[in-house]
Scaffold this active site. Structure first.
Site, mmCIF file in Angstrom:
data_model
loop_
_atom_site.group_PDB
_atom_site.id
_atom_site.type_symbol
_atom_site.label_atom_id
_atom_site.label_comp_id
_atom_site.label_asym_id
_atom_site.label_seq_id
_atom_site.Cartn_x
_atom_site.Cartn_y
_atom_site.Cartn_z
ATOM 1 N N LYS A 51 48.039 -23.560 9.681
ATOM 2 C CA LYS A 51 48.740 -24.225 10.781
ATOM 3 C C LYS A 51 49.266 -25.588 10.344
ATOM 4 O O LYS A 51 49.084 -26.594 11.023
ATOM 5 C CB LYS A 51 47.809 -24.361 11.979
ATOM 6 C CG LYS A 51 47.329 -23.019 12.508
ATOM 7 C CD LYS A 51 46.779 -23.132 13.904
ATOM 8 C CE LYS A 51 46.278 -21.807 14.431
ATOM 9 N NZ LYS A 51 47.247 -20.765 14.491
ATOM 10 N N CYS A 52 49.932 -25.610 9.222
ATOM 11 C CA CYS A 52 50.393 -26.847 8.586
ATOM 12 C C CYS A 52 51.909 -26.790 8.421
ATOM 13 O O CYS A 52 52.490 -25.709 8.334
ATOM 14 C CB CYS A 52 49.709 -26.964 7.217
ATOM 15 S SG CYS A 52 50.257 -28.340 6.198
ATOM 16 N N GLY A 53 52.537 -27.936 8.347
ATOM 17 C CA GLY A 53 53.972 -27.977 8.080
ATOM 18 C C GLY A 53 54.332 -27.368 6.733
ATOM 19 O O GLY A 53 55.471 -26.953 6.518
#
Length: 181
Positions: free
Chosen positions: A34-36
């Protein structure tokens, strides 16, 4: 010392000696779902598919230390990666990469290759620099892992060759891989 001196936990909890990778070029990466930078899974899988027949392996270590961006169980992470990115490279148990609970492998990796700055041309570099400098004005002098998708390139003899921050262009990473194969 080489990385072959270390053992890690597989996703199923069993121990795996890294000596099993002798003769392979490795890219070791701490990941998050759930990271850029999560879309890098796509590029990582492309690299894996392109070079796996030449002795290249990617070792994926999910880590929840940065903004809690790797939530869930290893099974949920595996399902996410299969569903969204069709990853086939090996994923290991969730770990810590910094602090007193960091696994020994990562303590050695950062000792071998410390932080050398973010790519100034990446759009997220100013965001990371601002956030990190608020937490620690001297963060640039600390060799620790700064964020998800930090990568370490290991040669076929088990030596740490290079460290790539998550902001590094994957084409640069690929050039280093090609030079090792």
């Amino acid at each position: 010392m080489t990385i072959y001196n270390f053992e890690v936990l597989k996703a199923n909890g069993e121990s795996k000696p890294l000596s099993e990778y002798k003769g392979h070029v490795l890219l070791i990466v701490n990941t998050a779902t759930k990271c850029g930078f999560t879309p890098q899974y796509k590029e990582l899988e492309e690299l894996y598919e392109k070079y796996k027949d030449y002795g290249f392996e990617i070792l994926d270590f999910p880590c929840n230390q940065f903004g809690e961006q790797a939530p869930g169980t290893i099974e949920e992470i595996n399902e996410f990666c299969a569903l969204h990115y069709n990853t086939k490279f090996e994923r290991f148990a969730k770990i810590n990469v910094n602090g007193e609970h960091a696994i020994p492998l990562y303590k050695e990796l950062v000792k071998e290759k410390g932080f050398n700055g973010f790519n100034p041309n990446h759009k997220l570099t100013p965001v990371l620099e601002e956030m990190l400098s608020k937490q620690d004005p001297n963060y640039k002098q600390d060799p620790s892992i700064k964020w998800n998708f930090t990568k370490f390139l290991i040669d076929a003899e088990g030596t740490v060759i290079e460290r790539f921050e998550p902001t590094e262009d994957m084409k640069v990473v690929e050039e280093y891989i090609k030079n090792q194969i």
